[in-house]
Design an enzyme around this catalytic site. Structure first.
Site, PDB file in Angstrom:
ATOM      1  N   ASP A   1      28.942  41.664  30.292  1.00 29.30           N
ATOM      2  CA  ASP A   1      29.958  41.379  31.299  1.00 29.30           C
ATOM      3  C   ASP A   1      29.362  41.810  32.642  1.00 29.30           C
ATOM      4  OD1 ASP A   1      32.417  40.797  32.507  1.00 29.30           O
ATOM      5  OD2 ASP A   1      33.190  42.817  32.147  1.00 29.30           O
TER       6      ASP A   1
ATOM      7  N   ARG B   1      47.318  40.231  40.695  1.00 31.75           N
ATOM      8  CA  ARG B   1      46.579  39.016  40.324  1.00 31.75           C
ATOM      9  C   ARG B   1      46.122  38.262  41.568  1.00 31.75           C
ATOM     10  NH1 ARG B   1      49.884  34.061  38.330  1.00 31.75           N
ATOM     11  NH2 ARG B   1      50.123  34.090  40.590  1.00 31.75           N
ATOM     12  N   ASP B   2      46.997  38.204  42.585  1.00 27.52           N
ATOM     13  CA  ASP B   2      46.657  37.486  43.817  1.00 27.52           C
ATOM     14  C   ASP B   2      45.455  38.113  44.526  1.00 27.52           C
ATOM     15  OD1 ASP B   2      48.654  35.672  43.398  1.00 27.52           O
ATOM     16  OD2 ASP B   2      50.037  36.493  44.885  1.00 27.52           O
ATOM     17  N   VAL B   3      45.329  39.430  44.424  1.00 28.26           N
ATOM     18  CA  VAL B   3      44.177  40.096  45.038  1.00 28.26           C
ATOM     19  C   VAL B   3      42.880  39.520  44.478  1.00 28.26           C
ATOM     20  CG1 VAL B   3      42.989  42.300  45.356  1.00 28.26           C
ATOM     21  CG2 VAL B   3      45.480  42.217  45.433  1.00 28.26           C
ATOM     22  N   HIS B   4      42.903  39.175  43.184  1.00 28.09           N
ATOM     23  CA  HIS B   4      41.720  38.599  42.537  1.00 28.09           C
ATOM     24  C   HIS B   4      41.680  37.080  42.719  1.00 28.09           C
ATOM     25  CE1 HIS B   4      40.551  42.281  40.267  1.00 28.09           C
ATOM     26  NE2 HIS B   4      41.835  42.543  40.379  1.00 28.09           N
TER      27      HIS B   4
ATOM     28  N   LYS C   1      52.553  42.706  39.028  1.00 21.51           N
ATOM     29  CA  LYS C   1      51.509  42.001  38.268  1.00 21.51           C
ATOM     30  C   LYS C   1      50.988  40.796  39.052  1.00 21.51           C
ATOM     31  CE  LYS C   1      50.890  39.456  33.912  1.00 21.51           C
ATOM     32  NZ  LYS C   1      51.594  38.973  32.682  1.00 21.51           N
TER      33      LYS C   1
ATOM     34  N   ASP D   1      31.544  42.992  35.853  1.00 21.20           N
ATOM     35  CA  ASP D   1      32.288  44.075  36.492  1.00 21.20           C
ATOM     36  C   ASP D   1      32.365  45.296  35.584  1.00 21.20           C
ATOM     37  OD1 ASP D   1      33.136  42.673  38.953  1.00 21.20           O
ATOM     38  OD2 ASP D   1      34.204  41.388  37.542  1.00 21.20           O
TER      39      ASP D   1
END
EC number: 3.1.3.-
Length: 499
Positions: A50, A203-206, A199, A52
């Site tokens: 992976d 998620r929006d940050v990513h 949540k 990260d």
């Protein structure tokens, strides 16, 4: 009888205080690799990773960025009170592996038998009294049907969400901070809506690329330089091992990070590079084909017949990956930090060997190696043994002494918990039982370690053997610790660098 009990107590106490100094010379190596399942590196031909928190490690600034950005999204897009902006990220609040009761808005630690560890249930930023927890759950056990689903998520019928990856630490803290604000200001709110909004904000940050753009713009601030990562990859390559990368992160983000960690020729080390894989769906959904990523992130529409070295591919699925590479079964070892998304399907369905990256491991071992912890744990074990043996005395005077011991035992347990984290303790133990996190780690990871750099301590013919711990009905003939004490062997230090 009180005198007899007290004399036994003093004798155990004296023996603990006079512990053999050799115990302090037989400490665990924080840089060692630990085995749940016997595995030889000699059998491994292909290494997968992976990105990260496996190849790339991030500084403390990243979690602050995630917390602050998600908090501001709640205010600006979900119309949450502006006053929550005064809350800041506390890196010492939460630990990995905690469960969150979506309907009750409670964050807690649960053991491998589904029992809540009392004293670790938090509503907002404050601990919930044990009596209230027992009343809410009619005890401290969480039924199977209420637990999180296979991947730790809250779904229909499951009221619990388990936070398993390192990126979830800001999410847990933000949930508790907003809960705290509502509770302090007597604001009536629906816990389910709060959970879903937080949540979505995280998620929006990513998903909206906020995190990726911030890291790419100031890579030295957010990514820890990976000299040791580069050394691991180079050694594996020099030994003729095949290597691949499967990550959920986007191409430009991975490329900039790997340029910083390894160098601009990093793709030369990997036989296959897959980005935006959408794990764990990548391991189960056969319908999504691979797409080649050209320069500047342009997606090509060509049908993929080969996975070429030096190229980058997006999406795809494991079944097509296996068909195109032929890398199957126990000759493949894949490393990741997320127990569910990275490792579970690979070990259960495809027979790959798996390695878990647990950055918290090093600091926990360093605490366990202190003389204070060793003596405290020895006393806890001694006191527990006293209680087990002396409980046969049922007279009132003896029972008063035993109750004092029980109280002291709980106080000692609480002391050992706060050595790791004041709120929740160790990510691996709930008092005497393993945590739910460790149960899943033990099931889905053949080996686990603090970072990939631990591989530098072993040659590529090394076999990892799990410690044989006696079952409850077995006689402990000779423990590894006793063996080490006899021959003065430092545990976990018999390692040799890869040559």
């Amino acid at each position: 009888m009180r005198g007899y009990l007290n004399s036994n107590y003093k004798e155990v106490k004296r023996s603990i205080n006079e512990l053999d100094p050799s115990i302090s010379s037989n400490l665990l190596n924080p840089d060692a690799i630990f085995a749940n399942n016997e595995m030889s590196l000699e059998d491994i031909e292909v290494y997968g990773f992976d990105y990260d928190y496996t190849l790339a490690f991030y500084s403390k600034h990243l979690h602050t960025l995630i917390f602050n950005t998600a908090r501001d999204i709640l205010i600006n897009e979900h119309r949450y009170p502006k006053e929550i902006q005064r809350y800041e990220y506390d890196p010492n609040f939460a630990i990995r592996g905690l469960h969150y009761d979506v309907h009750k808005a409670l964050l807690m630690k649960i053991d491998s038998f589904h029992y809540i560890q009392l004293g670790t249930v938090y509503r907002g930023l404050n601990v919930v009294p044990d009596s209230e927890v027992i009343e809410m759950y009619e005890g401290s056990h969480v039924p199977l049907e209420q637990m999180s689903d296979f991947y730790g998520k809250s779904s229909e019928g499951n009221t619990m969400k388990q936070f398993m990856d390192i990126f979830s630490l800001p999410e847990m803290t933000l949930l508790c901070c907003v809960n705290e604000y509502f509770l302090k200001n007597n604001i009536d709110y629906e816990p389910v809506h709060l959970y879903k909004d937080v949540k979505e904000a995280i998620r929006d940050v990513h998903v909206k690329g906020i995190l990726y753009r911030a890291v790419e713009a100031d890579i030295e601030r957010y990514i820890c330089y990976g000299e040791r990562t580069q050394a691991v990859l180079s050694k594996l390559s020099n030994h003729g091992k095949k290597m691949f990368l499967i990550t959920n992160s986007p191409s430009s983000f991975v490329n900039k990070g790997m340029n910083f960690i390894v160098g601009k020729d990093w793709r030369d080390l990997f036989d296959v590079v897959i980005v935006q894989a959408d794990k764990p769906n990548f391991f189960n959904d056969k319908r999504r084909p691979f797409r080649k990523v050209a320069e500047r992130g342009i997606l090509l529409w060509d049908k993929i017949h080969h996975l070429e070295k030096g190229q980058t591919y997006k999406q795809g699925n494991l079944f097509e990956f296996l068909k195109l590479t032929g890398w199957r079964g126990s000759k493949v070892l894949y490393f990741g930090d997320h127990i569910y998304s990275d490792l579970a399907d690979l070990t259960l369905k495809h027979g790959w060997r798996t390695g878990a990256i647990i950055p918290e491991l090093k600091s926990e071992i360093e605490i366990m190696n202190t003389s204070h912890y060793i003596k405290t744990m020895a006393w806890l074990q001694g006191l527990t043994g006293l209680l087990e043996r002396m409980q046969v005395y049922r007279d009132a005077e003896s029972q008063m002494v035993l109750q004092d011991w029980i109280k002291e035992r709980q106080e000692t347990r609480d002391l050992t918990k706060t050595m790791f984290n004041r709120q929740f303790g160790s990510i691996f133990r709930t008092d005497h039982n393993p945590t739910y996190f460790l149960r899943r780690l033990s099931r889905f990871a053949d080996i686990y370690m603090e970072s990939l750099s631990s591989l530098l301590n072993y040659d590529l013919h090394h076999t990892f053997y799990p410690k044989r711990t006696p079952l409850q009905h077995e006689l402990p003939v000779c423990s590894e610790q006793q063996y080490a004490n006899t021959f003065r062997i430092p545990l976990g230090r018999e390692t040799a660098p890869i040559k």
